[in-house]
Motif scaffolding. Structure first.
Motif, PDB file in Angstrom:
ATOM      1  N   ASP A  73       1.331  -6.411  -1.444  1.00  0.00           N
ATOM      2  CA  ASP A  73      -0.061  -5.992  -1.280  1.00  0.00           C
ATOM      3  C   ASP A  73      -0.127  -4.470  -1.217  1.00  0.00           C
ATOM      4  N   THR A  75      -0.741  -2.309   0.949  1.00  0.00           N
ATOM      5  CA  THR A  75      -0.164  -1.601   2.097  1.00  0.00           C
ATOM      6  C   THR A  75       1.316  -1.299   1.894  1.00  0.00           C
ATOM      7  N   TRP A  77       2.663   0.443  -0.276  1.00  0.00           N
ATOM      8  CA  TRP A  77       2.885   1.840  -0.668  1.00  0.00           C
ATOM      9  C   TRP A  77       2.963   2.783   0.535  1.00  0.00           C
ATOM     10  N   THR A  78       2.350   2.405   1.646  1.00  0.00           N
ATOM     11  CA  THR A  78       2.461   3.230   2.846  1.00  0.00           C
ATOM     12  C   THR A  78       3.544   2.721   3.792  1.00  0.00           C
ATOM     13  N   TYR A  79       3.754   1.404   3.782  1.00  0.00           N
ATOM     14  CA  TYR A  79       4.698   0.821   4.729  1.00  0.00           C
ATOM     15  C   TYR A  79       6.146   0.925   4.243  1.00  0.00           C
ATOM     16  N   GLN A 160      -5.229  -2.178  15.318  1.00  0.00           N
ATOM     17  CA  GLN A 160      -4.076  -2.786  14.656  1.00  0.00           C
ATOM     18  C   GLN A 160      -4.445  -4.106  13.988  1.00  0.00           C
ATOM     19  N   ALA A 163      -6.206  -4.761   9.653  1.00  0.00           N
ATOM     20  CA  ALA A 163      -5.572  -5.129   8.385  1.00  0.00           C
ATOM     21  C   ALA A 163      -5.441  -6.640   8.258  1.00  0.00           C
ATOM     22  N   HIS A 166      -8.783  -8.194   7.598  1.00  0.00           N
ATOM     23  CA  HIS A 166      -9.181  -7.940   6.218  1.00  0.00           C
ATOM     24  C   HIS A 166      -8.485  -8.915   5.264  1.00  0.00           C
ATOM     25  N   GLU A 167      -7.193  -9.184   5.510  1.00  0.00           N
ATOM     26  CA  GLU A 167      -6.471 -10.137   4.672  1.00  0.00           C
ATOM     27  C   GLU A 167      -7.101 -11.524   4.744  1.00  0.00           C
ATOM     28  N   SER A 349       1.962  -7.003  13.413  1.00  0.00           N
ATOM     29  CA  SER A 349       2.457  -5.632  13.305  1.00  0.00           C
ATOM     30  C   SER A 349       3.970  -5.566  13.419  1.00  0.00           C
TER      31      SER A 349
END
Length: 467
Positions: A73, A75, A77-79, A160, A163, A166-167, A349
């Motif tokens: 997903d 995220t 790219w940041t995780y 926290q 996300a 949203h999923e 998380s």
């Protein structure tokens, strides 16, 4: 057996198979065998180790179609960059020169876009919606019935949770109903905790245990009725400040469940042969399939199904299945708790999923991209322990039993590989990633339909293994 009259020059009528070999005695393989037996097929199951010996044994056992979504997903790219630099992160990629692994990771990352995620979620939704009904069908024939939730979802603070909420909203937008609501309120959390009551009694099952207030969206932290029947488990510390109930889902003890499937296949006359290492297949139109077994005589049948999980490429690639399948290894262990735990707990998380298991508490987590046969890595257990020590209380994390690693078969696009190969009479069923347990029974039912009728059910058309 299907028969029909033909006219001169017309194609020969299709004959439904009478015998089948299934390679792999995990959830997907055994349930496919069971459904073929339902249609009158004589089945032999081959496995190099035994029933539930792979990733079917030590996973969390969650039947959560509401969470069965693409693994890649946006995220990522940041995780992922942070995870690559942190050896204790839930996502772990060993630092090594491995062209095949890095090729997979590049393709996996290419699917971590909103458009690709939406496309994959749309493809998964039809089978997600069949998942629990497929378990009900098994239960009606004596296979153990799954246990309803609710599932407790915990976060250290409300931000926290955004996300995850949203999923779930995206899963609902794709066509599922996923009841989720805030249950944690400081003034009544302890009073409503089932695990804190004398005897640990359950107030109900499934949706009735928490009442059905409908799904929520980010910001609906005070949904009507929140906390009415279920609250934060006594095992969560005060650091977990935002708690939700996920309803409409179920869980099983996966090892015993798959073992019961194996018993059911045998009771119907099926053979399960263990210690059978399959080395290849030979298929000829109209002459069946030879399954080659190391040190043994070939097993011959009308059709064969490869359900070997993360080991699928070795046998399937020569048959035209080119999609990469990477082992995404998960780890688990069980611990003792001061108070009996009756509900699954998820800490998004920390990427940790916990389930009641035979009087103990199974803690599972991590996604480790290594080869499926590589040794157990104790540091991955240490990473899980470090991530949850400050979130659990009354849990003896040093009294660990059943330490385990299992290899999930992950595809770059997040979609399973289910259907016919280029070899006549040979099919594959795998590549489910983290969702092989929950989607296994529906997969087996749909693939058996394709094998027997020659028609691909619409729910598995996007999973064409030759894509």
């Amino acid at each position: 057996m299907a028969t029909s009259r033909t006219t001169p020059g017309s194609p020969a009528p299709r004959r439904s198979p009478r015998t089948a070999v299934v390679v792999g005695a995990g959830m997907v393989g055994l349930v496919t065998a069971w459904h073929l037996q339902e249609r009158g097929v004589e089945v032999t199951v081959l496995d190099r180790e035994g029933v539930a010996a792979g990733s079917s044994w030590g996973n969390a056992g969650w039947l959560t179609p509401g969470m069965a979504m693409p693994l890649a997903d946006p995220t990522l790219w940041t995780y992922a960059p942070k995870a690559l630099l942190d050896p204790a992160a839930p996502l772990h990629v060993p630092a090594r020169l491995d062209p095949r692994l890095w090729s997979f990771l590049a393709r996996f990352a290419a699917h971590a876009t909103p458009r690709a995620w939406d496309r994959a979620m749309a493809a998964l939704t039809p089978i997600d919606r069949l998942a629990l009904d497929a378990f009900d069908e098994l239960a009606a024939h004596g296979i153990p019935r799954a246990t309803p939730g609710p599932f407790v979802i915990g976060f250290e603070h409300e931000k926290q949770a955004a996300a995850f909420l949203h999923e779930i909203a995206q899963v609902e937008a794709a066509g599922q109903v996923v009841p989720l609501r805030r249950i944690d309120r400081p003034d009544d959390a302890a009073r409503h905790s089932p695990s804190a009551r004398p005897g640990g009694g359950r107030t109900g099952e499934g949706r009735d245990a928490v009442g059905h207030a409908g799904s929520i969206r980010p910001g609906d932290a005070t949904a009507p009725g929140a906390g009415d029947a279920v609250g934060r488990p006594a095992q969560l510390t005060d650091r977990v400040r935002a708690v939700y109930a996920l309803e409409g889902q179920r869980f099983i003890e996966p090892g015993p469940f798959v073992g019961a499937l194996g018993d059911a296949v045998r009771a119907r006359g099926g053979r399960i042969v263990t210690g059978a290492t399959v080395t290849g297949l030979r298929a000829q139109e109209g002459r069946g399939v030879q399954v080659l077994v190391d040190g043994q005589e070939p097993v011959v049948a009308d059709v064969a199904v490869l359900a070997t999980g993360a080991w699928l490429p070795g046998l399937a690639r020569p048959l035209g299945v080119r999609t990469l399948v990477q082992a995404g290894r998960g780890y688990s262990f069980t611990v003792k708790t001061d108070v009996p735990v009756e509900q699954p707990v998820y800490l998004p998380s920390r990427r940790v999923a916990c389930t009641p298991y035979q009087g103990r508490f199974r803690i599972a987590g991590t996604m480790e991209f290594r080869g499926p046969d590589e040794p157990f890595q104790p540091r991955r257990i240490d990473a899980i322990l470090a991530s949850v020590r400050d979130l659990f209380q009354g849990v003896d994390l040093d009294d660990r039993h059943d330490e385990w690693v299992g290899s999930r078969p992950v595809t770059p696009d997040g979609l399973p590989l289910v259907g016919a190969t280029r070899a006549p009479g040979v099919y594959v069923a795998g590549g489910h990633g983290m969702w092989g347990v929950v989607l296994g029974p529906a997969t087996g039912r749909l693939l058996a339909e394709q094998i027997m009728t020659g028609t691909v059910p619409p729910e598995i058309r996007p999973f064409d293994p030759l894509r």
